[in-house]
Enzyme design. Sequence first.
Site, PDB file in Angstrom:
ATOM      1  CB  SER A 138     -11.302   1.109  -2.903  1.00 44.36           C
ATOM      2  OG  SER A 138     -11.974  -0.166  -2.580  1.00 44.36           O
ATOM      3  CE1 TYR A 151      -8.969   0.021   1.985  1.00 44.33           C
ATOM      4  CE2 TYR A 151     -10.821  -0.528   0.965  1.00 44.33           C
ATOM      5  CZ  TYR A 151      -9.669  -0.392   0.688  1.00 44.33           C
ATOM      6  OH  TYR A 151      -8.931  -0.342  -0.327  1.00 44.33           O
TER       7      TYR A 151
HETATM    8  N1  LIG Z   1      -6.524  -5.342  -3.358  1.00 48.37           N
HETATM    9  C1  LIG Z   1      -7.232  -5.387  -3.090  1.00 48.37           C
HETATM   10  O1  LIG Z   1      -8.770  -6.226  -3.516  1.00 48.37           O
HETATM   11  C2  LIG Z   1      -7.851  -4.055  -3.593  1.00 48.37           C
HETATM   12  C3  LIG Z   1      -8.543  -3.913  -3.593  1.00 48.37           C
HETATM   13  C4  LIG Z   1      -8.973  -1.586  -4.075  1.00 48.37           C
HETATM   14  C5  LIG Z   1      -7.899  -0.949  -4.169  1.00 48.37           C
HETATM   15  N2  LIG Z   1      -6.854  -1.589  -3.101  1.00 48.37           N
HETATM   16  C6  LIG Z   1      -5.615  -0.905  -3.184  1.00 48.37           C
HETATM   17  O2  LIG Z   1      -4.527  -1.053  -3.626  1.00 48.37           O
HETATM   18  C7  LIG Z   1      -3.076  -0.640  -2.362  1.00 48.37           C
HETATM   19  C8  LIG Z   1      -1.938  -1.874  -2.557  1.00 48.37           C
HETATM   20  O3  LIG Z   1      -2.891  -2.973  -2.001  1.00 48.37           O
HETATM   21  P1  LIG Z   1      -2.722  -4.258  -2.058  1.00 48.37           P
HETATM   22  O4  LIG Z   1      -4.188  -5.635  -2.587  1.00 48.37           O
HETATM   23  O5  LIG Z   1      -1.273  -4.195  -3.034  1.00 48.37           O
HETATM   24  O6  LIG Z   1      -2.516  -5.349  -0.565  1.00 48.37           O
HETATM   25  P2  LIG Z   1      -0.799  -5.407   0.129  1.00 48.37           P
HETATM   26  O7  LIG Z   1      -0.399  -6.817  -1.187  1.00 48.37           O
HETATM   27  O8  LIG Z   1      -0.712  -5.796   1.097  1.00 48.37           O
HETATM   28  O9  LIG Z   1      -0.067  -4.240  -0.304  1.00 48.37           O
HETATM   29  C9  LIG Z   1       0.028  -2.815   0.388  1.00 48.37           C
HETATM   30  C10 LIG Z   1       1.458  -2.277   1.021  1.00 48.37           C
HETATM   31  O10 LIG Z   1       1.220  -0.918   1.054  1.00 48.37           O
HETATM   32  C11 LIG Z   1       2.156  -1.287   2.306  1.00 48.37           C
HETATM   33  N3  LIG Z   1       2.319   0.053   3.390  1.00 48.37           N
HETATM   34  C12 LIG Z   1       0.944  -0.039   4.573  1.00 48.37           C
HETATM   35  N4  LIG Z   1       1.322   0.741   5.270  1.00 48.37           N
HETATM   36  C13 LIG Z   1       2.339   1.176   5.026  1.00 48.37           C
HETATM   37  C14 LIG Z   1       2.757   2.325   5.248  1.00 48.37           C
HETATM   38  N5  LIG Z   1       2.577   2.675   6.535  1.00 48.37           N
HETATM   39  N6  LIG Z   1       4.464   2.737   5.054  1.00 48.37           N
HETATM   40  C15 LIG Z   1       4.496   2.098   3.092  1.00 48.37           C
HETATM   41  N7  LIG Z   1       4.264   1.040   2.861  1.00 48.37           N
HETATM   42  C16 LIG Z   1       3.086   0.804   3.761  1.00 48.37           C
HETATM   43  C17 LIG Z   1       2.350  -2.962   2.843  1.00 48.37           C
HETATM   44  O11 LIG Z   1       4.200  -2.832   3.343  1.00 48.37           O
HETATM   45  P3  LIG Z   1       4.313  -4.180   4.349  1.00 48.37           P
HETATM   46  O12 LIG Z   1       4.076  -5.272   3.591  1.00 48.37           O
HETATM   47  O13 LIG Z   1       5.792  -3.654   4.718  1.00 48.37           O
HETATM   48  O14 LIG Z   1       2.960  -3.914   5.133  1.00 48.37           O
HETATM   49  C18 LIG Z   1       2.492  -3.027   1.604  1.00 48.37           C
HETATM   50  O15 LIG Z   1       3.216  -3.168   0.565  1.00 48.37           O
HETATM   51  C19 LIG Z   1      -3.799  -0.084  -1.440  1.00 48.37           C
HETATM   52  O16 LIG Z   1      -4.122   1.323  -1.162  1.00 48.37           O
HETATM   53  C20 LIG Z   1      -5.157  -0.951  -0.700  1.00 48.37           C
HETATM   54  O17 LIG Z   1      -6.101  -0.012  -0.624  1.00 48.37           O
HETATM   55  C21 LIG Z   1      -6.696  -3.465  -3.311  1.00 48.37           C
END
Ligand SMILES: NC(=O)c1ccc[n+]([C@@H]2O[C@H](COP(=O)([O-])OP(=O)(O)OC[C@H]3O[C@@H](n4cnc5c(N)ncnc54)[C@H](OP(=O)(O)O)[C@@H]3O)[C@@H](O)[C@H]2O)c1
Length: 277
Positions: A138, A151
């Site tokens: 991130s 985080y």
């Molecule tokens: N959205 C942003 O602004 C942003 C910015 C920078 C980086 N990121 C990074 O991008 C990545 C994906 O996030 P996203 O934005 O796509 O959010 P998201 O839609 O909330 O997706 C997160 C995913 O991670 C899964 N997860 C969480 N804990 C887990 C575990 N113990 N085992 C397996 N899966 C697990 C969730 O599963 P469940 O549905 O079961 O909870 C979901 O599928 C993360 O690493 C986040 O830090 C996001």
Amino acid sequence: MEKIALVTGSSSGIGLDTSLALARDGFYTFATMRDMSKGEKIKEIVEKENLPIEIIELDVDKEDSVKNAINCIMEKKQRIDVLVNNAGWGLWGSVEDVSVDEFKTQFETNFFSVIRMIQEVAPIMRKQNHGNIVNVSSVAGRIGFPISPAYISSKFALEGLSESLRFELIPFGINVIIIEPGVIKTNFFEPMKLAKNAETTTTYRDITAKVLSGVKMMAQMGTDPKEVANTIIQAIKEEKPLPRYIVGNDASMFLEAKKMKTDIEFENYLKKELYGE
Ligand SMILES: NC(=O)c1ccc[n+]([C@@H]2O[C@H](COP(=O)([O-])OP(=O)(O)OC[C@H]3O[C@@H](n4cnc5c(N)ncnc54)[C@H](OP(=O)(O)O)[C@@H]3O)[C@@H](O)[C@H]2O)c1
């Protein structure tokens, strides 16, 4: 030869779009999730487009679950070309409000699970003398924002791990790639996961409220997760992928400012950007 990809956290957001993008690009993709009941959305698209995607269970926090998933993939396909370590979540609350146990829980998914995945997959890729490991970090892996220290530090740790690992794996034909998205429109911010103490104590209430409302506003204007997926595809197709790829204008703006300004200038700039001080 058929190329095999494995994505963690494919139930929504970046993981879902990355799984679809990989499959549309010809990768046989294992889209993994911890809760199989959340697989309906991806299943519908897979059936409609007849994509080479298999959905399997994988909870990155659990060693058995990781081993079972990798064994299942190896039994079926005998190789893994791309691993996307995407699963993650965000915990909000000041350093004083987040308990050590809560810090550990955040690190379990965002950091230790990545090590768990790599320790299983790197030996497979070494034998193939080929592979791409993509770690979804991130902009928060390079900039400390307030009220999200758990985080932020988990993503800073992931950046250090990835930089170090790159040196170790390059001689075996394995690329390690860091992806640094800014704010992306996904389920990440809904609901906001707040540390237990932050719900009741008052010391940091004002700054917490300011930061959370700022973040919610930014989230509404966030970048489409498809852009992250496209960047991942572009990166793994490079002959020599770069160490890191930034996604989103907000991320580029913050990281450029950090490069150009002194630490104090940057701190003042961030305060203004985040809560108008
Ligand atoms: N959205 C942003 O602004 C942003 C910015 C920078 C980086 N990121 C990074 O991008 C990545 C994906 O996030 P996203 O934005 O796509 O959010 P998201 O839609 O909330 O997706 C997160 C995913 O991670 C899964 N997860 C969480 N804990 C887990 C575990 N113990 N085992 C397996 N899966 C697990 C969730 O599963 P469940 O549905 O079961 O909870 C979901 O599928 C993360 O690493 C986040 O830090 C996001």
